[in-house]
Motif scaffolding. Structure first.
Motif, PDB file in Angstrom:
ATOM      1  N   HIS A  45      18.156   1.518   0.773  1.00 44.65           N
ATOM      2  CA  HIS A  45      17.436   0.969  -0.378  1.00 44.65           C
ATOM      3  C   HIS A  45      16.362  -0.013   0.095  1.00 44.65           C
ATOM      4  CE1 HIS A  45      17.216  -0.507  -4.648  1.00 44.65           C
ATOM      5  NE2 HIS A  45      16.724  -1.551  -4.011  1.00 44.65           N
ATOM      6  N   ARG A  46      16.711  -0.862   1.032  1.00 39.38           N
ATOM      7  CA  ARG A  46      15.747  -1.838   1.546  1.00 39.38           C
ATOM      8  C   ARG A  46      14.629  -1.151   2.309  1.00 39.38           C
ATOM      9  NH1 ARG A  46      20.253  -6.320   3.634  1.00 39.38           N
ATOM     10  NH2 ARG A  46      21.054  -6.808   1.527  1.00 39.38           N
ATOM     11  N   TRP A  47      14.962  -0.086   3.043  1.00 36.41           N
ATOM     12  CA  TRP A  47      13.922   0.668   3.739  1.00 36.41           C
ATOM     13  C   TRP A  47      12.931   1.270   2.737  1.00 36.41           C
ATOM     14  CZ3 TRP A  47      12.653   5.839   3.368  1.00 36.41           C
ATOM     15  CH2 TRP A  47      11.695   6.295   4.294  1.00 36.41           C
ATOM     16  N   VAL A  48      13.458   1.860   1.653  1.00 39.80           N
ATOM     17  CA  VAL A  48      12.588   2.452   0.630  1.00 39.80           C
ATOM     18  C   VAL A  48      11.644   1.389   0.068  1.00 39.80           C
ATOM     19  CG1 VAL A  48      12.559   3.419  -1.713  1.00 39.80           C
ATOM     20  CG2 VAL A  48      14.136   4.336  -0.007  1.00 39.80           C
ATOM     21  N   ASP A  49      12.178   0.240  -0.289  1.00 45.30           N
ATOM     22  CA  ASP A  49      11.341  -0.811  -0.860  1.00 45.30           C
ATOM     23  C   ASP A  49      10.280  -1.270   0.126  1.00 45.30           C
ATOM     24  OD1 ASP A  49      12.678  -0.721  -3.258  1.00 45.30           O
ATOM     25  OD2 ASP A  49      13.877  -2.523  -2.898  1.00 45.30           O
ATOM     26  N   HIS A  50      10.666  -1.438   1.385  1.00 42.96           N
ATOM     27  CA  HIS A  50       9.710  -1.888   2.392  1.00 42.96           C
ATOM     28  C   HIS A  50       8.602  -0.863   2.592  1.00 42.96           C
ATOM     29  CE1 HIS A  50       8.631  -4.220   6.086  1.00 42.96           C
ATOM     30  NE2 HIS A  50       8.076  -3.059   6.392  1.00 42.96           N
ATOM     31  N   PHE A  51       8.988   0.388   2.709  1.00 42.83           N
ATOM     32  CA  PHE A  51       7.993   1.437   2.923  1.00 42.83           C
ATOM     33  C   PHE A  51       7.008   1.502   1.771  1.00 42.83           C
ATOM     34  CE2 PHE A  51       6.251   5.684   2.828  1.00 42.83           C
ATOM     35  CZ  PHE A  51       6.023   5.975   4.159  1.00 42.83           C
ATOM     36  N   ALA A  52       7.541   1.506   0.535  1.00 42.61           N
ATOM     37  CA  ALA A  52       6.670   1.602  -0.645  1.00 42.61           C
ATOM     38  C   ALA A  52       5.783   0.372  -0.763  1.00 42.61           C
ATOM     39  CB  ALA A  52       7.513   1.776  -1.906  1.00 42.61           C
ATOM     40  N   ASP A  53       6.327  -0.796  -0.506  1.00 43.27           N
ATOM     41  CA  ASP A  53       5.567  -2.036  -0.673  1.00 43.27           C
ATOM     42  C   ASP A  53       4.412  -2.153   0.316  1.00 43.27           C
ATOM     43  OD1 ASP A  53       7.192  -2.798  -2.738  1.00 43.27           O
ATOM     44  OD2 ASP A  53       8.379  -4.221  -1.566  1.00 43.27           O
ATOM     45  N   SER A  54       4.513  -1.452   1.451  1.00 41.48           N
ATOM     46  CA  SER A  54       3.483  -1.576   2.481  1.00 41.48           C
ATOM     47  C   SER A  54       2.563  -0.364   2.571  1.00 41.48           C
ATOM     48  CB  SER A  54       4.144  -1.809   3.846  1.00 41.48           C
ATOM     49  OG  SER A  54       4.968  -0.705   4.200  1.00 41.48           O
ATOM     50  N   HIS A  55       2.781   0.635   1.731  1.00 49.84           N
ATOM     51  CA  HIS A  55       1.994   1.862   1.851  1.00 49.84           C
ATOM     52  C   HIS A  55       0.602   1.671   1.231  1.00 49.84           C
ATOM     53  CE1 HIS A  55       0.805   6.046   1.703  1.00 49.84           C
ATOM     54  NE2 HIS A  55       1.857   6.331   2.451  1.00 49.84           N
ATOM     55  N   PRO A  56      -0.440   2.096   1.922  1.00 50.76           N
ATOM     56  CA  PRO A  56      -1.807   1.892   1.395  1.00 50.76           C
ATOM     57  C   PRO A  56      -2.029   2.502   0.019  1.00 50.76           C
ATOM     58  CG  PRO A  56      -1.883   2.534   3.707  1.00 50.76           C
ATOM     59  CD  PRO A  56      -0.456   2.673   3.284  1.00 50.76           C
ATOM     60  N   ILE A  57      -1.450   3.661  -0.264  1.00 47.23           N
ATOM     61  CA  ILE A  57      -1.653   4.287  -1.566  1.00 47.23           C
ATOM     62  C   ILE A  57      -1.025   3.445  -2.667  1.00 47.23           C
ATOM     63  CG2 ILE A  57      -0.996   6.268  -3.014  1.00 47.23           C
ATOM     64  CD1 ILE A  57      -1.472   8.071  -0.621  1.00 47.23           C
ATOM     65  N   ALA A  58       0.191   2.949  -2.435  1.00 50.20           N
ATOM     66  CA  ALA A  58       0.842   2.097  -3.432  1.00 50.20           C
ATOM     67  C   ALA A  58       0.094   0.781  -3.599  1.00 50.20           C
ATOM     68  CB  ALA A  58       2.291   1.842  -3.036  1.00 50.20           C
ATOM     69  N   LEU A  59      -0.415   0.237  -2.502  1.00 52.67           N
ATOM     70  CA  LEU A  59      -1.187  -1.008  -2.585  1.00 52.67           C
ATOM     71  C   LEU A  59      -2.471  -0.796  -3.384  1.00 52.67           C
ATOM     72  CD1 LEU A  59      -0.742  -2.327   1.071  1.00 52.67           C
ATOM     73  CD2 LEU A  59       0.343  -3.214  -1.006  1.00 52.67           C
ATOM     74  N   ASP A  60      -3.111   0.351  -3.190  1.00 52.12           N
ATOM     75  CA  ASP A  60      -4.318   0.659  -3.969  1.00 52.12           C
ATOM     76  C   ASP A  60      -3.977   0.821  -5.449  1.00 52.12           C
ATOM     77  OD1 ASP A  60      -5.891   0.579  -1.722  1.00 52.12           O
ATOM     78  OD2 ASP A  60      -6.011   2.754  -1.471  1.00 52.12           O
ATOM     79  N   ALA A  61      -2.834   1.432  -5.749  1.00 53.01           N
ATOM     80  CA  ALA A  61      -2.425   1.601  -7.146  1.00 53.01           C
ATOM     81  C   ALA A  61      -2.164   0.245  -7.800  1.00 53.01           C
ATOM     82  CB  ALA A  61      -1.181   2.480  -7.224  1.00 53.01           C
ATOM     83  N   ARG A  62      -1.559  -0.661  -7.057  1.00 57.31           N
ATOM     84  CA  ARG A  62      -1.337  -2.005  -7.596  1.00 57.31           C
ATOM     85  C   ARG A  62      -2.667  -2.688  -7.912  1.00 57.31           C
ATOM     86  NH1 ARG A  62       3.403  -4.542  -3.673  1.00 57.31           N
ATOM     87  NH2 ARG A  62       5.015  -2.961  -4.136  1.00 57.31           N
ATOM     88  N   ALA A  63      -3.622  -2.544  -7.006  1.00 52.49           N
ATOM     89  CA  ALA A  63      -4.930  -3.138  -7.237  1.00 52.49           C
ATOM     90  C   ALA A  63      -5.590  -2.538  -8.473  1.00 52.49           C
ATOM     91  CB  ALA A  63      -5.823  -2.934  -6.009  1.00 52.49           C
ATOM     92  N   ALA A  64      -5.381  -1.242  -8.700  1.00 50.92           N
ATOM     93  CA  ALA A  64      -5.967  -0.571  -9.858  1.00 50.92           C
ATOM     94  C   ALA A  64      -5.389  -1.099 -11.163  1.00 50.92           C
ATOM     95  CB  ALA A  64      -5.734   0.931  -9.756  1.00 50.92           C
ATOM     96  N   LEU A  65      -4.093  -1.448 -11.172  1.00 49.36           N
ATOM     97  CA  LEU A  65      -3.436  -1.911 -12.399  1.00 49.36           C
ATOM     98  C   LEU A  65      -3.509  -3.425 -12.580  1.00 49.36           C
ATOM     99  CD1 LEU A  65      -0.177   0.259 -12.472  1.00 49.36           C
ATOM    100  CD2 LEU A  65      -2.436   0.786 -13.401  1.00 49.36           C
TER     101      LEU A  65
END
Length: 214
Positions: A45-65
């Motif tokens: 679970h912690r690995w999933v959260d870390h991976f998602a939190d640091s992924h460029p695509i997810a970071l770009d999506a956060r910036a979009a919202l």
């Protein structure tokens, strides 16, 4: 990532599934209180959260919202990504049965282990069971209802205004198709690396697997 993505990425082992489900409720070395299989699920679970939190695509999506959601943009992306996953479940998970069948199987498994869950996780499980969240994530109206309920909990617990219910408006304002297409790229890489993590948890729990592909 939100519940549906965590469960799908976590595979089929019941111990790992339980640990993965309760991961948010287990802090620090509290995982040492659990059998190794469940503890492995908590680490996953912690690995999933870390991976998602640091992924460029997810970071770009956060910036979009962020213009609409501000500090809640990361939560909004988690909710939006579970909607994309549920709505396109057959495309994202061609090796699994339909979303309805998958949700039924997972809920039966977790129901049998509910007494092993911390109280906080039991409450979330009960809400998930009662309101059929996993299947409901595929419908915008159901997801908006979940977001409104989260807004109320956040406001009550933290004493700050919460507007997750506008996540769909924010996504459409930025560009729905672009966000969804990028999610598919993100998910393909994520699921591939999750399989490696589950097969070799001790060997691959490293910067190499944490780091998103460029």
């Amino acid at each position: 990532m939100n519940y549906l993505a965590h469960l799908v990425l976590g595979g089929t082992d019941s111990d790992v599934r339980l640990g993965n489900f309760i991961g948010d409720s287990i802090k620090g070395n509290q995982l040492n209180r659990y059998p190794e299989g469940v503890a492995e699920g908590i680490r996953f679970h912690r690995w999933v959260d870390h991976f998602a939190d640091s992924h460029p695509i997810a970071l770009d999506a956060r910036a979009a919202l962020r213009p609409r959601l501000d500090r809640l943009a990361p939560v909004g992306v988690d909710m939006l990504y579970d909607h994309f996953l549920a709505k396109n479940f057959n495309r994202c998970c061609p090796d699994l049965p339909s979303l309805e069948e998958y949700a039924q199987h997972v809920m039966l498994d977790l129901e049998g282990r509910r007494m092993e869950m911390p109280a906080r996780s039991q409450r979330f499980f009960e809400g998930m069971r009662r309101y059929k969240w996993l299947v409901g994530y595929s419908a915008q109206s159901d997801m908006e209802e979940v977001c409104r309920a989260m807004d109320q909990r956040i406001a009550a617990r933290l004493g700050i205004p919460s507007n997750l219910e506008v996540v769909f408006d924010a996504a459409h304002a930025f560009g729905w198709s672009e966000l969804e297409d990028h999610f598919f790229q993100f998910w393909e890489e994520f699921r591939r690396k999750a399989v490696l993590q589950l097969e070799h948890p001790r060997d691959t729990y490293s910067l190499e697997v944490f780091t998103a592909e460029k």
